[in-house]
Motif scaffolding. Structure first.
Motif, PDB file in Angstrom:
ATOM      1  N   LEU A  89       0.725  -1.272   0.155  1.00 40.75           N
ATOM      2  CA  LEU A  89       0.055   0.092   0.041  1.00 40.75           C
ATOM      3  C   LEU A  89       0.839   1.375  -0.031  1.00 40.75           C
ATOM      4  O   LEU A  89       0.480   2.159  -0.668  1.00 40.75           O
ATOM      5  N   GLY A  90       1.854   0.996   0.621  1.00 38.55           N
ATOM      6  CA  GLY A  90       2.905   2.441   0.695  1.00 38.55           C
ATOM      7  C   GLY A  90       3.422   2.637  -0.469  1.00 38.55           C
ATOM      8  O   GLY A  90       3.793   3.777  -1.161  1.00 38.55           O
ATOM      9  N   LEU A 100      -3.117   7.916  -3.116  1.00 38.83           N
ATOM     10  CA  LEU A 100      -3.276   8.360  -1.686  1.00 38.83           C
ATOM     11  C   LEU A 100      -4.740   8.172  -1.169  1.00 38.83           C
ATOM     12  O   LEU A 100      -5.017   7.984  -0.131  1.00 38.83           O
ATOM     13  N   TYR A 101      -5.778   8.424  -2.341  1.00 37.77           N
ATOM     14  CA  TYR A 101      -6.931   8.113  -1.690  1.00 37.77           C
ATOM     15  C   TYR A 101      -7.375   6.596  -1.640  1.00 37.77           C
ATOM     16  O   TYR A 101      -8.187   6.233  -0.581  1.00 37.77           O
ATOM     17  N   TYR A 102      -6.849   5.650  -2.358  1.00 39.93           N
ATOM     18  CA  TYR A 102      -6.990   4.233  -2.123  1.00 39.93           C
ATOM     19  C   TYR A 102      -6.475   3.618  -0.914  1.00 39.93           C
ATOM     20  O   TYR A 102      -7.062   2.957  -0.214  1.00 39.93           O
ATOM     21  N   ALA A 103      -5.128   4.349  -0.414  1.00 42.02           N
ATOM     22  CA  ALA A 103      -4.792   3.969   0.978  1.00 42.02           C
ATOM     23  C   ALA A 103      -5.680   4.513   1.971  1.00 42.02           C
ATOM     24  O   ALA A 103      -5.949   3.710   2.919  1.00 42.02           O
ATOM     25  N   LEU A 134       3.816   1.978  10.714  1.00 40.21           N
ATOM     26  CA  LEU A 134       5.293   2.406  10.540  1.00 40.21           C
ATOM     27  C   LEU A 134       5.865   2.263   9.193  1.00 40.21           C
ATOM     28  O   LEU A 134       6.261   3.168   8.578  1.00 40.21           O
ATOM     29  N   ILE A 135       5.606   1.286   8.721  1.00 42.91           N
ATOM     30  CA  ILE A 135       6.085   0.639   7.284  1.00 42.91           C
ATOM     31  C   ILE A 135       5.288   1.457   6.450  1.00 42.91           C
ATOM     32  O   ILE A 135       6.081   2.058   5.256  1.00 42.91           O
ATOM     33  N   PHE A 136       4.004   1.501   6.444  1.00 41.74           N
ATOM     34  CA  PHE A 136       3.164   2.205   5.395  1.00 41.74           C
ATOM     35  C   PHE A 136       3.740   3.761   5.693  1.00 41.74           C
ATOM     36  O   PHE A 136       4.133   4.378   4.395  1.00 41.74           O
ATOM     37  N   LEU A 138       6.857   5.205   6.582  1.00 41.83           N
ATOM     38  CA  LEU A 138       8.055   5.253   5.982  1.00 41.83           C
ATOM     39  C   LEU A 138       8.150   5.316   4.660  1.00 41.83           C
ATOM     40  O   LEU A 138       9.090   5.960   3.932  1.00 41.83           O
ATOM     41  N   LEU A 139       7.245   4.613   3.812  1.00 38.86           N
ATOM     42  CA  LEU A 139       7.192   4.415   2.466  1.00 38.86           C
ATOM     43  C   LEU A 139       6.644   5.606   1.876  1.00 38.86           C
ATOM     44  O   LEU A 139       7.032   5.979   0.592  1.00 38.86           O
ATOM     45  N   CYS A 140       5.436   5.892   2.435  1.00 37.20           N
ATOM     46  CA  CYS A 140       4.708   7.115   1.629  1.00 37.20           C
ATOM     47  C   CYS A 140       4.950   8.671   2.144  1.00 37.20           C
ATOM     48  O   CYS A 140       4.899   9.396   1.258  1.00 37.20           O
ATOM     49  N   LEU A 141       5.517   8.867   3.232  1.00 32.95           N
ATOM     50  CA  LEU A 141       5.875  10.195   3.680  1.00 32.95           C
ATOM     51  C   LEU A 141       6.946  10.925   2.842  1.00 32.95           C
ATOM     52  O   LEU A 141       6.534  11.936   2.682  1.00 32.95           O
ATOM     53  N   PRO A 142       7.803  10.399   2.563  1.00 32.81           N
ATOM     54  CA  PRO A 142       8.719  11.004   1.490  1.00 32.81           C
ATOM     55  C   PRO A 142       8.023  11.626   0.318  1.00 32.81           C
ATOM     56  O   PRO A 142       8.239  12.821  -0.256  1.00 32.81           O
ATOM     57  N   TRP A 143       7.143  10.765  -0.173  1.00 34.73           N
ATOM     58  CA  TRP A 143       6.516  11.314  -1.242  1.00 34.73           C
ATOM     59  C   TRP A 143       5.425  12.124  -1.113  1.00 34.73           C
ATOM     60  O   TRP A 143       5.226  13.049  -1.941  1.00 34.73           O
ATOM     61  N   LEU A 144       4.781  11.963  -0.156  1.00 35.53           N
ATOM     62  CA  LEU A 144       3.857  12.671   0.402  1.00 35.53           C
ATOM     63  C   LEU A 144       4.408  14.358   0.657  1.00 35.53           C
ATOM     64  O   LEU A 144       3.617  15.156   0.197  1.00 35.53           O
ATOM     65  N   SER A 145       5.328  14.366   1.308  1.00 39.05           N
ATOM     66  CA  SER A 145       6.088  15.623   1.643  1.00 39.05           C
ATOM     67  C   SER A 145       6.423  16.290   0.315  1.00 39.05           C
ATOM     68  O   SER A 145       6.390  17.672   0.364  1.00 39.05           O
ATOM     69  N   TYR A 146       7.079  15.695  -0.555  1.00 43.15           N
ATOM     70  CA  TYR A 146       7.248  16.210  -1.883  1.00 43.15           C
ATOM     71  C   TYR A 146       6.218  16.613  -2.688  1.00 43.15           C
ATOM     72  O   TYR A 146       6.364  17.562  -3.307  1.00 43.15           O
TER      73      TYR A 146
END
Length: 278
Positions: A89-90, A100-103, A134-136, A138-146
């Motif tokens: 999912l991440g 993002l919506y699917y998640a 946490l796994i989710f 760590l995977l998606c936060l970099p892209w979210l913030s960018y």
């Protein structure tokens, strides 16, 4: 070049998930149906990002369902499925903006399940849940913030500031008709829409019983999201063009197939057990 490998991997995941509960032949038949979905096969051989989105999101959803299904019988295995689901999912958030919506949909349904089972959660279970989340993150936060926070803000502002050209009731009717036509009267999915409807009508008790209910809620929320996007954002101008609707539906069509096969397979297994008792 990687798309065919993703397609083969998806078939293996689909088959192995079904084989956990049903015979190899039944799992093979279900996987064959997946491999024959016309639009899925088409996108598996093109350079669009819709097939990777479908792969990562649907695989994550299937593993999430296995978490629901095995939670009471085998917690150790169930949390393993949850960790895999969180990982996939991440990654799905990175593929397309819609990830993002699917998640959000999967997290919402998973949260509802966890809340309903809160009395059965030990401290170790809670740590496993925290690890999955946490796994989710760590995977998606970099892209979210960018990028994705801007995307979410942009879509939200569109929803608030852009008024559909058609009156809401007229537009809403057009959207519902388009979704209905896409599901039941076009050849993108073969007879999957009819299979899904038949599953609900013929096996209502199993369809609306746990754990199938959670998968059904995810499917409903996916269609609801499409309705909202076409009614309240600038996507309303694409409602008469089936291309976008097809691509959005493609992202979760394998989940609809998996739901139908799971429900029918469960019914057949119950019938076998009753026959053995006689």
């Amino acid at each position: 070049m990687a798309y065919p490998f993703l397609f083969i991997s998806f078939l293996i995941i689909f088959f192995r998930a079904l084989k956990r509960s049903f015979s190899s032949w039944y799992a093979l038949i279900g996987t064959f149906f997946l491999s024959s979905i016309p639009l899925l096969v088409f996108h598996a051989s093109t350079a669009y990002s819709d097939f990777p989105q479908a792969f990562y999101y649907c695989a994550a959803t299937i593993y999430l369902f296995l978490f629901f299904k095995t939670f009471k019988a085998n917690k150790s295995a169930s949390f393993g499925f949850l960790l895999i689901s969180a990982f996939l999912l991440g990654i799905s958030v990175w593929v397309k903006k819609s990830g993002l919506y699917y998640a959000g949909i999967n997290i919402l349904v998973a949260s509802f399940f966890i809340f309903s089972e809160r009395k059965n959660l030990s401290w170790e279970d809670k740590k496993s849940l925290g690890l999955a989340f946490l796994i989710f993150l760590l995977l998606c936060l970099p892209w979210l913030s960018y990028h994705q926070f801007y995307t979410l803000k942009s879509y939200s502002s569109e929803a608030l500031t852009s008024l559909p050209k058609l009156p809401f009731l007229t537009l809403g009717r057009e959207v519902v008709q388009a979704i209905w036509r896409n599901a039941f009267f076009e050849d993108n999915w073969h007879l999957l829409g009819i299979l899904f409807l038949a599953t609900l009508l013929l096996f209502p008790k199993l369809s609306f019983a746990q754990p199938h209910l959670y998968l059904l809620i995810i499917i409903f929320l996916q269609w609801l999201m499409i309705f909202i996007l076409f009614c309240f954002t600038r996507l309303d101008r694409f409602i008469f063009d089936d291309t976008l609707l097809n691509r959005l539906t493609l992202h979760f069509v394998p989940v609809i197939l998996y739901f139908s096969i799971e429900v029918i397979g469960t019914y057949l297994e119950i019938g076998k057990k009753e026959e053995l008792k006689k």
